[in-house]
Design a protein around this motif. Structure first.
Motif, PDB file in Angstrom:
ATOM      1  N   UNK A  39       0.856  -1.183   0.000  1.00 17.74           N
ATOM      2  CA  UNK A  39       0.000   0.000   0.000  1.00 17.74           C
ATOM      3  C   UNK A  39       0.891   1.231   0.000  1.00 17.74           C
ATOM      4  N   UNK A  40       0.546   2.188  -0.808  1.00 15.57           N
ATOM      5  CA  UNK A  40       1.372   3.390  -0.824  1.00 15.57           C
ATOM      6  C   UNK A  40       0.841   4.442  -1.762  1.00 15.57           C
ATOM      7  N   UNK A 117      14.221  15.721   4.992  1.00 11.08           N
ATOM      8  CA  UNK A 117      13.762  14.369   5.315  1.00 11.08           C
ATOM      9  C   UNK A 117      12.769  13.882   4.267  1.00 11.08           C
ATOM     10  N   UNK A 118      12.848  12.603   3.976  1.00  7.28           N
ATOM     11  CA  UNK A 118      11.939  11.949   3.022  1.00  7.28           C
ATOM     12  C   UNK A 118      10.495  12.100   3.499  1.00  7.28           C
ATOM     13  N   UNK A 119      10.310  12.032   4.816  1.00  9.63           N
ATOM     14  CA  UNK A 119       8.962  12.132   5.391  1.00  9.63           C
ATOM     15  C   UNK A 119       8.285  13.460   5.047  1.00  9.63           C
ATOM     16  N   UNK A 126       1.384  13.579  -0.200  1.00  2.78           N
ATOM     17  CA  UNK A 126       0.147  13.003   0.342  1.00  2.78           C
ATOM     18  C   UNK A 126      -0.984  14.025   0.348  1.00  2.78           C
TER      19      UNK A 126
ATOM     20  N   UNK B  50       6.937   6.279   6.284  1.00  2.79           N
ATOM     21  CA  UNK B  50       6.262   7.562   6.521  1.00  2.79           C
ATOM     22  C   UNK B  50       4.752   7.369   6.666  1.00  2.79           C
ATOM     23  N   UNK B  51       4.109   8.378   7.198  1.00  3.01           N
ATOM     24  CA  UNK B  51       2.658   8.322   7.351  1.00  3.01           C
ATOM     25  C   UNK B  51       1.999   9.032   6.173  1.00  3.01           C
ATOM     26  N   UNK B  52       0.865   8.519   5.747  1.00  3.81           N
ATOM     27  CA  UNK B  52       0.125   9.176   4.661  1.00  3.81           C
ATOM     28  C   UNK B  52      -1.347   8.833   4.763  1.00  3.81           C
ATOM     29  N   UNK B 111      11.108   3.037   2.277  1.00  5.47           N
ATOM     30  CA  UNK B 111      12.159   3.921   2.760  1.00  5.47           C
ATOM     31  C   UNK B 111      11.885   4.326   4.191  1.00  5.47           C
ATOM     32  N   UNK B 113      11.537   6.812   7.086  1.00  2.00           N
ATOM     33  CA  UNK B 113      11.048   8.187   6.932  1.00  2.00           C
ATOM     34  C   UNK B 113      12.086   9.239   7.318  1.00  2.00           C
ATOM     35  N   UNK B 114      13.133   8.828   8.020  1.00  2.23           N
ATOM     36  CA  UNK B 114      14.183   9.779   8.415  1.00  2.23           C
ATOM     37  C   UNK B 114      15.278   9.903   7.357  1.00  2.23           C
ATOM     38  N   UNK B 138       5.755   3.449  -0.366  1.00  2.88           N
ATOM     39  CA  UNK B 138       4.949   2.729   0.627  1.00  2.88           C
ATOM     40  C   UNK B 138       4.860   3.529   1.913  1.00  2.88           C
ATOM     41  N   UNK B 139       3.647   3.578   2.450  1.00  3.55           N
ATOM     42  CA  UNK B 139       3.412   4.379   3.648  1.00  3.55           C
ATOM     43  C   UNK B 139       2.408   3.675   4.536  1.00  3.55           C
ATOM     44  N   UNK B 141      -0.888   4.053   7.104  1.00  8.93           N
ATOM     45  CA  UNK B 141      -1.981   5.012   7.274  1.00  8.93           C
ATOM     46  C   UNK B 141      -1.883   5.788   8.593  1.00  8.93           C
TER      47      UNK B 141
END
Lengths: 141, 145
Positions: A39-40, A117-119, A126, B50-52, B111, B113-114, B138-139, B141
């Motif tokens: 999922x992504x 950061x990637x986040x 998003x 990461x969150x999404x 990946x 997230x940092x 990919x994240x 929820x």
């Protein structure tokens, strides 16, 4: 005199239901086994510019056509030419909405610093995806 | 006097005594033959993604996963690599081959997230070189309170 004859009982284990038990076990494991689901956020990258001959035309876009999100290493975001600041997700949503109201075909370009950061990049992508934006450009320089 | 033979009616039954053995054999067969992927050198756990919010399901049968660690190590096909210069073309070479095998290839990023964006940028540049343009980040929820 009545003589009672001792009846000999056969000692057996009922095995008729073992088949059912085994099938129940199979069904249980089949239904509970969980495979790794992917999922992504899906994106399509632009094609690479191959050579000088095929080099695409350079088009200058105005702020009415393209919005730039510049993500800095400390997580601050600069929208177009504004000063960089920390922007919460809710505020990002309103900024995106405002930009879409100006131009429904707005292109959003995300320029992320190599040390960012990637986040932080994913957070912006998003929010754009949540606003059903299709024209997202990621800088890969 | 003629002897009258009485036809005996035989019950038509299917022997069911061995069904349990068959079922257990099936169970054992699947338990023994199921192979899980275990040869990962390292793994980016789900907690590190990461969150999404706008997450969509990605069909597994056309995917290839690239793991990117915080220390900028990249894992593709269980081979760890790094991109330190423009000569490190392992990622693009591997993906050119994969793209030839499956034109509908989707490259999935797992990946941390940092991770710094620089390494992601380098990998994506190599994806462009390999013409593998469909990517998925990919994240996990966002948990709503």
């Amino acid at each position: 005199m009545k003589i009672t004859r001792k009846r000999k009982y056969k000692a057996t284990i009922p095995t008729a239901s073992t088949g059912d038990i085994a099938f129940l076990l199979i069904i249980f494991f089949m239904s509970t086994t969980k495979f790794d689901v992917k999922e992504g956020i899906k994106l399509v990258l632009p094609k690479a510019v191959e050579s000088q001959e095929n080099k695409t035309q350079t088009i200058t876009l105005t702020e009415k056509e393209m919005t730039r999100f510049q993500i800095l290493p400390d997580g601050q975001i600069a929208v177009n030419r504004e000063a960089p600041r920390y922007i919460e997700s809710e505020e990002l949503d309103t900024i995106i909405q405002q930009k879409v109201q100006i131009n429904p075909d707005m292109i959003f370009k995300i320029i992320t610093d190599r040390d960012a950061k990637y986040n932080d990049m994913i957070r912006v992508v998003d929010r754009l995806k949540a606003a059903k934006i299709e024209k997202i450009s990621l800088s890969t320089s | 006097m003629a002897k009258l033979s009485v036809k005996k009616r035989r019950d038509a039954t299917i022997p069911q005594a061995s069904t349990s053995d068959i079922a257990f054999l099936l169970l054992l067969f699947f338990m023994v033959t199921t192979v899980f992927v275990q040869e990962k050198k390292f793994w980016v756990e789900r907690e590190r993604w990461p969150f999404a919010e706008s997450i969509e399901r990605i069909p597994r049968n056309h995917t290839s996963t690239i793991y990117v660690m915080r220390d900028e190590t990249i894992l593709l096909d269980d081979i760890p690599t790094r991109i330190e210069s423009s000569e490190d073309v392992f990622v693009s070479q591997t993906l050119i081959r994969k793209k030839a095998e499956d034109p509908e290839l989707i490259v999935c990023f797992r990946t941390d997230r940092e991770t710094k964006y620089g390494v992601m940028s380098d990998v994506m540049r190599q994806l462009q070189d390999a013409n593998a343009l469909v990517v998925a980040f990919e994240a996990q929820p966002i948990l709503k309170k």
